[in-house]
Design an enzyme around this catalytic site. Structure first.
Site, PDB file in Angstrom:
ATOM      1  N   ASP A  37     110.123 -32.506  -8.439  1.00 50.40           N
ATOM      2  CA  ASP A  37     109.801 -33.014  -9.784  1.00 50.40           C
ATOM      3  C   ASP A  37     108.534 -33.864  -9.688  1.00 50.40           C
ATOM      4  OD1 ASP A  37     109.979 -33.606 -12.545  1.00 50.40           O
ATOM      5  OD2 ASP A  37     111.103 -35.435 -12.171  1.00 50.40           O
ATOM      6  N   SER A  38     107.926 -34.129 -10.835  1.00 44.29           N
ATOM      7  CA  SER A  38     106.780 -35.048 -10.863  1.00 44.29           C
ATOM      8  C   SER A  38     107.215 -36.433 -10.385  1.00 44.29           C
ATOM      9  CB  SER A  38     106.265 -35.164 -12.298  1.00 44.29           C
ATOM     10  OG  SER A  38     107.311 -35.622 -13.144  1.00 44.29           O
TER      11      SER A  38
ATOM     12  N   CYS B 194     111.436 -29.652 -13.096  1.00 43.99           N
ATOM     13  CA  CYS B 194     110.531 -30.309 -14.042  1.00 43.99           C
ATOM     14  C   CYS B 194     110.127 -29.262 -15.071  1.00 43.99           C
ATOM     15  CB  CYS B 194     109.324 -30.820 -13.260  1.00 43.99           C
ATOM     16  SG  CYS B 194     108.006 -31.507 -14.274  1.00 43.99           S
TER      17      CYS B 194
ATOM     18  N   GLU C 224     111.299 -43.938 -14.794  1.00 46.81           N
ATOM     19  CA  GLU C 224     110.647 -44.253 -13.516  1.00 46.81           C
ATOM     20  C   GLU C 224     110.770 -45.741 -13.182  1.00 46.81           C
ATOM     21  OE1 GLU C 224     109.143 -42.284 -11.103  1.00 46.81           O
ATOM     22  OE2 GLU C 224     109.969 -40.579 -12.212  1.00 46.81           O
TER      23      GLU C 224
ATOM     24  N   CYS D  49     113.205 -32.303 -20.822  1.00 44.73           N
ATOM     25  CA  CYS D  49     112.477 -33.012 -19.755  1.00 44.73           C
ATOM     26  C   CYS D  49     113.563 -33.619 -18.889  1.00 44.73           C
ATOM     27  CB  CYS D  49     111.584 -34.104 -20.339  1.00 44.73           C
ATOM     28  SG  CYS D  49     110.906 -35.221 -19.088  1.00 44.73           S
TER      29      CYS D  49
ATOM     30  N   HIS E 289     113.695 -36.078 -16.963  1.00 44.58           N
ATOM     31  CA  HIS E 289     113.828 -37.539 -17.030  1.00 44.58           C
ATOM     32  C   HIS E 289     114.729 -37.973 -18.197  1.00 44.58           C
ATOM     33  CE1 HIS E 289     110.296 -37.592 -14.346  1.00 44.58           C
ATOM     34  NE2 HIS E 289     110.573 -38.864 -14.114  1.00 44.58           N
TER      35      HIS E 289
HETATM   36  N1  DGL Z   1     110.492 -34.540 -15.547  1.00 44.36           N
HETATM   37  C1  DGL Z   1     109.446 -33.770 -16.081  1.00 44.36           C
HETATM   38  C2  DGL Z   1     109.901 -32.680 -17.028  1.00 44.36           C
HETATM   39  O1  DGL Z   1     111.028 -32.216 -16.930  1.00 44.36           O
HETATM   40  C3  DGL Z   1     108.135 -34.371 -16.509  1.00 44.36           C
HETATM   41  C4  DGL Z   1     107.941 -35.828 -16.687  1.00 44.36           C
HETATM   42  C5  DGL Z   1     106.486 -36.210 -16.550  1.00 44.36           C
HETATM   43  O2  DGL Z   1     106.036 -36.249 -15.407  1.00 44.36           O
HETATM   44  O3  DGL Z   1     105.800 -36.416 -17.580  1.00 44.36           O
HETATM   45  O4  DGL Z   1     109.154 -32.230 -17.862  1.00 44.36           O
END
Ligand code: DGL
Length: 266
Positions: free
Chosen positions: A7-8, A70, A150, A182, A184
């Site tokens: 993931d990012s 992600c 985060e 997303c 997150h």
């Molecule tokens: N967790 C990521 C997603 O599912 C991206 C979050 C990010 O880095 O902006 O899109």
């Protein structure tokens, strides 16, 4: 060989936890590209490069399959990765628009929440067009939630104030299903549930890991008894951040907090 989950940042932990729940006997490498999070605020070209470098690292570490945990990275880069490594199963995650629409085919209203890159990407547009019946699909970018996740802020405040402000122009009572597009955002499911009282709030992580299992089975890549023996004393997950092994206790504690948060909500 381990399964690489990417993931990012730490949103992909939701996919890692789901994978461990479904395949507790496997071993994993988790790669968070923390030097470049949030991806949602970068250009598509930058994201393409970051995803490609991260995937190469995981392949060089000997991962037998990759999970792109992600939605943003999947939207921008998954077809490129599959071309680059055609022999490795590569599973992505997409906003769960399909189950939302299948369930609410008769004219429901669906809200897809994701990063701006996913929301404005062609991949989501094509998915919606392909499936579209009579339902209305609204889309909204919520970049602030990535930052809150985060920084480990999950308390109702500031989360719900942020969401209320972001949803100010929407009639929350008009929705039949909320799609968290997303990874997150999965850490805030309780706040979404509070705001959209009783409306299903769904995400694609379970389906993505079912797909991973299917692909591993088809390719004969499940862990073997010999590998089990060899890994006996190894940690089930090894952690990397932008190519560096995570050894710092406070960072490992931050990761643990997110893992537990997901377990509480799921
Ligand atoms: N967790 C990521 C997603 O599912 C991206 C979050 C990010 O880095 O902006 O899109």
């Amino acid at each position: 060989m381990r399964i690489g989950v990417f993931d990012s940042g730490l949103g992909g932990i939701t996919l890692l936890n789901q994978a461990i729940r479904q395949m507790p006997e496997e071993y994993y490498l988790f790669y968070a590209d923390t030097d470049h999070v949030p991806y949602g605020e970068k250009t598509r070209e930058q994201i393409m490069r970051y995803v490609s470098d991260s995937a190469r690292f995981m392949v060089d570490q000997g991962c037998k399959a990759l999970v792109i945990g992600c939605n943003t990275a999947t939207s921008v880069g998954i077809s490129h990765l599959r071309k680059e490594w055609p022999d490795i199963p590569i599973i992505g995650i997409e906003p769960a628009v399909k189950p939302a629409m299948t369930r609410y085919r008769k004219g429901g209203r669906i809200l897809v929440c994701a990063t701006a890159i996913t929301i404005n990407g062609e991949k989501l547009e094509r998915l919606i067009e392909r499936l579209k019946g009579t339902e209305v699909v609204d889309k909204i970018a919520l970049p602030g939630l990535v930052r809150l996740a985060e920084s480990g802020q999950f308390e109702k405040e500031p989360v719900e104030s942020y969401l209320r402000a972001a949803f100010a122009g929407l009639d929350l009572k008009s929705y039949d299903c909320i799609v968290l597009g997303c990874t997150h955002f999965n850490f805030f499911k309780d706040s979404f549930q509070d705001l959209f009282k009783g409306v299903p709030v769904i995400d694609g992580s379970r389906a993505a890991i079912l797909q991973l299992r299917r692909k591993l089975g088809e390719a004969g890549l499940f862990i073997t008894p010999e590998e089990k023996k060899a890994y006996k004393d190894a940690p089930q997950v090894v952690w990397y951040e932008s190519g560096r092994a995570v050894t710092d206790a406070s960072e490992l504690a931050r990761i643990e907090k997110l893992r537990n948060r997901w377990l509480q909500l799921n």
